[in-house]
Design a protein around this motif. Sequence first.
Motif, PDB file in Angstrom:
ATOM      1  N   PHE A  67       0.862  -1.191   0.000  1.00  0.00           N
ATOM      2  CA  PHE A  67       0.000   0.000   0.000  1.00  0.00           C
ATOM      3  C   PHE A  67       0.898   1.241   0.000  1.00  0.00           C
ATOM      4  O   PHE A  67       1.067   1.891   1.042  1.00  0.00           O
ATOM      5  CB  PHE A  67      -0.874   0.026   1.259  1.00  0.00           C
ATOM      6  CG  PHE A  67      -1.841  -1.118   1.410  1.00  0.00           C
ATOM      7  CD1 PHE A  67      -2.589  -1.583   0.322  1.00  0.00           C
ATOM      8  CD2 PHE A  67      -2.061  -1.711   2.646  1.00  0.00           C
ATOM      9  CE1 PHE A  67      -3.507  -2.622   0.479  1.00  0.00           C
ATOM     10  CE2 PHE A  67      -2.975  -2.750   2.811  1.00  0.00           C
ATOM     11  CZ  PHE A  67      -3.695  -3.206   1.723  1.00  0.00           C
ATOM     12  N   ASP A  83     -11.476  -6.114  -3.954  1.00  0.00           N
ATOM     13  CA  ASP A  83     -10.242  -5.330  -4.039  1.00  0.00           C
ATOM     14  C   ASP A  83     -10.226  -4.473  -5.304  1.00  0.00           C
ATOM     15  O   ASP A  83     -11.119  -4.543  -6.136  1.00  0.00           O
ATOM     16  CB  ASP A  83      -9.027  -6.265  -4.021  1.00  0.00           C
ATOM     17  CG  ASP A  83      -8.696  -6.727  -2.595  1.00  0.00           C
ATOM     18  OD1 ASP A  83      -9.021  -5.993  -1.644  1.00  0.00           O
ATOM     19  OD2 ASP A  83      -8.128  -7.814  -2.456  1.00  0.00           O
ATOM     20  N   ARG A 111     -11.349   1.338  -2.037  1.00  0.00           N
ATOM     21  CA  ARG A 111     -12.012   0.065  -2.324  1.00  0.00           C
ATOM     22  C   ARG A 111     -13.437   0.051  -1.795  1.00  0.00           C
ATOM     23  O   ARG A 111     -14.277  -0.716  -2.258  1.00  0.00           O
ATOM     24  CB  ARG A 111     -11.206  -1.105  -1.727  1.00  0.00           C
ATOM     25  CG  ARG A 111      -9.886  -1.339  -2.425  1.00  0.00           C
ATOM     26  CD  ARG A 111      -9.081  -2.428  -1.753  1.00  0.00           C
ATOM     27  NE  ARG A 111      -8.727  -2.077  -0.376  1.00  0.00           N
ATOM     28  CZ  ARG A 111      -8.047  -2.897   0.435  1.00  0.00           C
ATOM     29  NH1 ARG A 111      -7.664  -4.082   0.014  1.00  0.00           N
ATOM     30  NH2 ARG A 111      -7.752  -2.524   1.659  1.00  0.00           N
TER      31      ARG A 111
HETATM   32  C1  GLC Z   1      -5.954  -9.653   0.519  1.00  0.00           C
HETATM   33  C2  GLC Z   1      -7.351  -9.080   0.552  1.00  0.00           C
HETATM   34  C3  GLC Z   1      -7.259  -7.596   0.755  1.00  0.00           C
HETATM   35  C4  GLC Z   1      -6.504  -7.299   2.018  1.00  0.00           C
HETATM   36  C5  GLC Z   1      -5.159  -8.023   2.038  1.00  0.00           C
HETATM   37  C6  GLC Z   1      -4.529  -7.988   3.383  1.00  0.00           C
HETATM   38  O1  GLC Z   1      -5.241  -9.208  -0.569  1.00  0.00           O
HETATM   39  O2  GLC Z   1      -8.025  -9.401  -0.623  1.00  0.00           O
HETATM   40  O3  GLC Z   1      -8.541  -7.026   0.789  1.00  0.00           O
HETATM   41  O4  GLC Z   1      -6.284  -5.927   2.113  1.00  0.00           O
HETATM   42  O5  GLC Z   1      -5.288  -9.378   1.702  1.00  0.00           O
HETATM   43  O6  GLC Z   1      -5.052  -8.975   4.208  1.00  0.00           O
END
Ligand code: GLC
Length: 825
Positions: A410, A578, A703
Motif C-alpha cells: 500500500f 479489491d 475500495r
Molecule cells: C488480501 C485481501 C485484501 C486485504 C489483504 C490484506 O489481498 O483481498 O482485501 O487488504 O489481503 O489482508
Amino acid sequence: MKAKKNKKASARKSASKPAPAAKPAAAPKAEPVKAEPVKAEAPKAEPVKTEPVKAEAPKAELVKAEPVKAEAPKAEPVKAEPVKAEAPKAEPVKTEPVKAEAPKAEPVKAEPAKAEAPKVEPVKAEPAKEAAPKAEAAKTEAQPALKAAPKKEALKAAPQPEKLKAAPKKEALKAAPQPEKLKAAPKKEALKAAPKKEALKEASAAATAETDEAAFERRLARHYDELKWLYCELYHGDTQAFDYCVSMLRRAWADRKPALRAQDAAREANPNWYRRQDLLGMMMYTNAFAGTLKGVEEKLPYIQECGVNYLHLMPLLQSPKGRSDGGYAVADFRTVEPELGTMDDLEHLADACRAKGMSLCLDFVMNHTSEDHEWARKARAGEPGYRERYFFYDNWDIPNEFEKTVPQVFPTTAPGSFTWLDDCKQVVMTNFYPYQWDLNYANPVVFNDMTENLLYLTNRGIDVIRLDAVPYIWKQLGTSCRNLPQVHTLVRMMRMVCEIVCPSVLLLGEVVMEPAKVVPYFGTPEKPECHMLYNVTTMATTWNSLATADVSLLRHQMDTVCALPRDFLFLNYLRCHDDIGWGLDYPWLGARFGTNEVAHKKYLNDWFTGKWPGSNSRGELYNDDPRLGDARLCGTTASLCGVEAAEFEQDPFKMERAISCDLMLHAWMLVQSGIPVLYSGDEIGQLNDYSYHEDPEKWDDSRYIHRGKFQWDLAALRHDPTTRQGKQFEGLRRLETIRAEEKAFDAQADVWTFDTGSSHVLGVGRWYQGHKLIAFFNFSPEFLHVSSWEKGPYDELMYGGHREDLNDVELYPYGFAWFLHTEEV
Ligand code: GLC
C-alpha cells in the motif's frame, strides 16, 4: 491487488494507528462527458453512429442473420492445445538457516538430506505409533515451544467429555490401515471417468465399508511420510513440533461432526465434485448484504434465485473497528465480529447452505494478525514466546535491509513494510497496514496454531478456504518476500492437512501476481497445492480490452490459459472486493504495439475514471503512487461500464449501450472454463457508493466505493423488464442458465480462440461431445460485422435466431452472441 513493484520504500509507518488522511468529501462525479471516443495509443473505437436506442431488453434481432459473404474468413481456429505437462514442480525446499527469532531447532535426527522431497526415508514414527494411545491424542498438548505456558487456544480446543466419548476407539486408532482398505480406496482416475451417479453410489458404499476412524487413518497414512518430510525440512528436524502437529490433527478430526464426515466421504469418492459447469459463485460482505449472518441465512432464497451455489462471505471474524482493513486484520480466529453475529450463527448458516447444496467460502487471513490479537498483545508486552511469532527488531538495521528489496503493498495508504512501536521500542514487520502484523511461519508454533485455527473454521462447516495473501507468508532477507519456495511447502502441507482431517474442503489461493507466479500454486498432479486460483490476469486484461477496444492481448491471454492443464481450475470474475491492478503482459504489448507501461497505465486509469474524452466509466484511483505512476482502480462493474454516467445524464441511448457492455462482459466471463464468481450487487447493476468519503474510517481506502450496501429496493425491480435492473438481472440469469445446462459448457470441453476478422471482437469456441459453441464479444462501441468459418447450422442461444453459417454476423455496440451447433449423431 498488490502489483509487483521493486523499489525502495522511502516512507515508513511511524505509528500503529495512523490518522486517516483527511479528504474532502467528494460529491458523486458522473459529470456529463460530451466528447465521444478519442484515440488511445491502442487501436480505438470509431465514433458510433447515433442510433436511437430502445428501452427494451436486448432483442432477438440483435444478431442479424446477414446474407453470406463471398469471401470466407481466413482465420484458422486455434485448437485448444492438449494439456502440456509442464506443471510447476513443487521444488523441495532447501533448508534455510533459521532466523534468530525462530525457536531453536532440535538437532535434526537423521533426516536424510535428499534432493527429491517425495523419496522420503520411511520416517520412524509410524502412523500406527502416532495413532496409538488414544487418551493421549485426546489430551490437549502444549506445543513444545510453549510447554511452560499452555496456550489459551489449546485449552479452548481441549475435547469436552462428550467429545472424548465420541472419540475414536483405541483399537481403531491403533490399527494401521489395512492393505485391503487401501486397495479399496477409490482410484482417482477411475472416478474421474465415472459418471456422477456411480460416484455417489461408490461414495455411500465407501462410507459404509469403512468407518470414519479407518478413513482418517487411511488418509493420515497416505500423507504421513511426505508431511513429516516437509515439516522436518522446514523446521529443521523439530520432531516434537511435528508430533504436536499430528496430535492436533487428531483433535481436529475428533471435533468434526458426523454431517461433515459424511460430506468428506462423499467428496473423497467423487473428487471432481467441484468441477461442475453449473457452479456459480457470489462474493459479498455480510453487513453490506444483509446486516448479519442471520440476515444472510434469511436471504438465502434470493442467493439461490441468482443461481448461486458457492457463496463467499468476506472476512467476518473479530476485527478492531477502524483498524480492520475490511476484516483482513483478525483479532480472534474463533470469534465472529459481534455486530455480524456469533460462531453459532456461522455454523447454522453453514448447515443451511449445505442443506441447499451450496458451498460456503471464508477467508483465512494467514499472513498476519491484527495488533489486537492475543499473540500480538502478548508480544507487545514482551511475554516470552510471543515476539517469535512475528518479526520484531530492536532497531531499524534489519528492517532497512528488508526494505531494500521488498515492494510495498500500500504505497500511499500504508507506505513501508515495518512499523515502529513506541510503547515497547520495537520495530515490527507490517507488509500491509501498520495494524496487521506479519506472522513468522519459520516458527513451527505459528504453523501449528494457525493450522488449528483453519481446522476450527472448517469444522464449523466452511468448505472453501480462501488463503488470503498467500504468496507473502514466508519472509527472507534480500528477497522480495513473495512466492518464496517455502510458501509452496507450507501450502502443500496445508493441502495435506485438509486431505487428512477434512477432505471435502477446497483451498482457494489468493495469488494476485503475474501469470508465471500464479500457476505454481496449483502444485503438481502428484503433489497438489491449491484446488483453485483466481484468474486475475484475465480479469485485468478484460478491462484493458474494454478501454482500448482491442482484444489482441485478451486473445493472447486466453490462449495461454487454454494451454494449461484442464485440471487447473480458475475462478473467473470481473471484479472483487479489491482494486483492479494493471498487471498486464507488458512485454507482449510492448513488442506488439510499442506500449509503454507507465503511459498505458495512465491511459487505463484516465479511461476508467472518466477523464478520457468519450469514456463513460466512473471509477476512482487506488494507491496512486506518483513516483511510479501505477495507480490501481476501483468501481463497480456497472459504474465502470457506463451505467452510472448514463443514469446521471438520463440518457437512454447511453444506458442501452452501458447495459449491453455490462452483459457482454458477464457473457465473456461465463464462456470461460472454471468457476464464474459474481460480486454481490453486480447482478442488478449496482453503482458506486460514494458515502465512504464521509466516513473517517474508510475515506482513505477507495475500495469501499464498490463495497456499498446492497440495495434491496433496486433488487425488487429485478423481474421488471422495463427497468435496467430487470434487464441486467434477467439477462444474466438467462446466460447463467444456458451455461449450467448446455453441454458445450462442460468443464472438460475443448476451448479455443479464433480470428473474427476484427481486432475489436473476441472469438471463443467450445466443443464437447458434438456440441460446439462459437461466441463473439464486441469490445467496441461500434456496429461490426464478423465471421467464423466453422460449419453450421447454428442457433443463437441468448437472443434466438437460426443461421446456416457464421459468415458476416452483425454485432451491436458492445454486443455478443453465443452460437450453438450440434453435430448429428
Ligand atoms: C488480501 C485481501 C485484501 C486485504 C489483504 C490484506 O489481498 O483481498 O482485501 O487488504 O489481503 O489482508
